[in-house]
Design an enzyme around this catalytic site. Sequence first.
Site, PDB file in Angstrom:
ATOM      1  N   THR A   1     -10.795  -4.245  10.271  1.00  0.00           N
ATOM      2  CA  THR A   1     -10.020  -3.195  10.942  1.00  0.00           C
ATOM      3  C   THR A   1      -8.761  -2.888  10.142  1.00  0.00           C
ATOM      4  O   THR A   1      -8.642  -3.277   8.964  1.00  0.00           O
ATOM      5  CB  THR A   1      -9.727  -3.571  12.409  1.00  0.00           C
ATOM      6  N   ASN A   2      -7.824  -2.177  10.725  1.00  0.00           N
ATOM      7  CA  ASN A   2      -6.576  -1.827  10.028  1.00  0.00           C
ATOM      8  C   ASN A   2      -5.392  -1.989  10.985  1.00  0.00           C
ATOM      9  O   ASN A   2      -5.574  -2.385  12.131  1.00  0.00           O
ATOM     10  CB  ASN A   2      -6.681  -0.391   9.490  1.00  0.00           C
ATOM     11  N   ARG A   3      -4.194  -1.666  10.497  1.00  0.00           N
ATOM     12  CA  ARG A   3      -2.984  -1.957  11.275  1.00  0.00           C
ATOM     13  C   ARG A   3      -2.625  -0.898  12.322  1.00  0.00           C
ATOM     14  O   ARG A   3      -1.595  -0.989  12.966  1.00  0.00           O
ATOM     15  CB  ARG A   3      -1.792  -2.119  10.329  1.00  0.00           C
TER      16      ARG A   3
END
Length: 402
Positions: free
Chosen positions: A206-208
């Site tokens: 995933t990402n931030r």
Amino acid sequence: MLKNKHIALYISGSIAAYKAASLTRLLVKAGAIVRVIMTTAATNFITPLTMQTLSKHFVYPQQITTADAPVAHIALADWTDIAIIAPATANIIAKMANGIADDFATTALLATTAAKFVVPAMNEHMWNNPATQHNLTTLRTNGVTIIEPTVGFLAEGYAGKGHMREPSDIVNYVASATMPALLANKKVLISAGGTKEPIDPVRYITNRSSGKMGYALAQVAQQMGAQVTLVSASTLPTPPGVTIHKVTTAQQMQTAMNDNFKQNDIVIMAAAVADYRVLHVATQKIKKTTDNDQLNLKLVKNPDILATLSQQKTHQYLVGFAAESQNLLANAQKKLINKHVDMLVANDISAKDAGFNSDNNRVTVLRPHQASQVLLLASKQQIAKEILTIISNEIKNKKPCD
Ligand code: C5P
């Protein structure tokens, strides 16, 4: 939207008074300056010290000095932009409807010309009593807004109408009422959050992205009168009045966006979509082995949802976001052209005080053949309001042949 608004919160004597504490917190968080007024009965349910601590100001009429006393209710009445009476008992409703001013709260309420929002909380039979209904009709006729109770579990131990609205609903209702209806009759589709691409039943990539910017856009668009659909890969609480479709992966997001695209007028891709997903997702948890220090995952490109939506575009106003850590404007300008969007909002994610997971943002708005526009550091709600105001102007000025 309530930033720097002077809000007088009147608390009367109902068990729902405890909810006035979170209501105060939310109003302060929204940037409002809050003054709390409590009736004597209210102080039996929640302490003035709690309300003083949360509002950062003494509670009326607790600490009015003798010097203030002759004019304090008028000074408060004149200071007020918005008066919220929550919880409002049948008694304070009756007094307001009949102009009775026999204590500090009702005297200040009689004196104020500010917009008034009454949030009733009472037993169902008291709510249904013809006297209460008559008083509510009088208040409505006098221009007072009633934020009606819901059917819920009452303190008496049974369900009935009389359950005070939740603090977040009250804040949203008041913010909507003070917001210009720039998007009335418009349908808005927004994506938000970071997609999650599974590796095995336990792990994912995933990402931030928190989803806060997309959620702020959804909330403010709803407050501006739009019918809002949010396709979300975030776990944030759904803004009141917004239709939500929860998704996890980029492919699920694409399906949800495609399904809803046609019927919407404004489409905003605020989500951080994973560019790649794992080609072969393991059906069982991948075990570490003693003989291999490396693990290779083969990734395959995800569809570019925004680019595919722009190919299906008919009347929609299409907006993309670009999160960049370098060459912000040059990269964003390229995306504006390559993805064929009407607007691209560029986010500098290297900034410490804005962007990912922050409550604030600072962005540059790019449109084809127009000068770029910088929106200075502000809350994501404020940035959302500015972006949606620009969009509403663009739509208004758009000729049918554009
Ligand atoms: O190319 P980049 O990912 O920087 O573009 C960002 C914009 O494109 C955002 O609006 C994002 O929601 C959208 N996007 C998309 N599908 C992808 C990747 C990004 O719709 N696979």
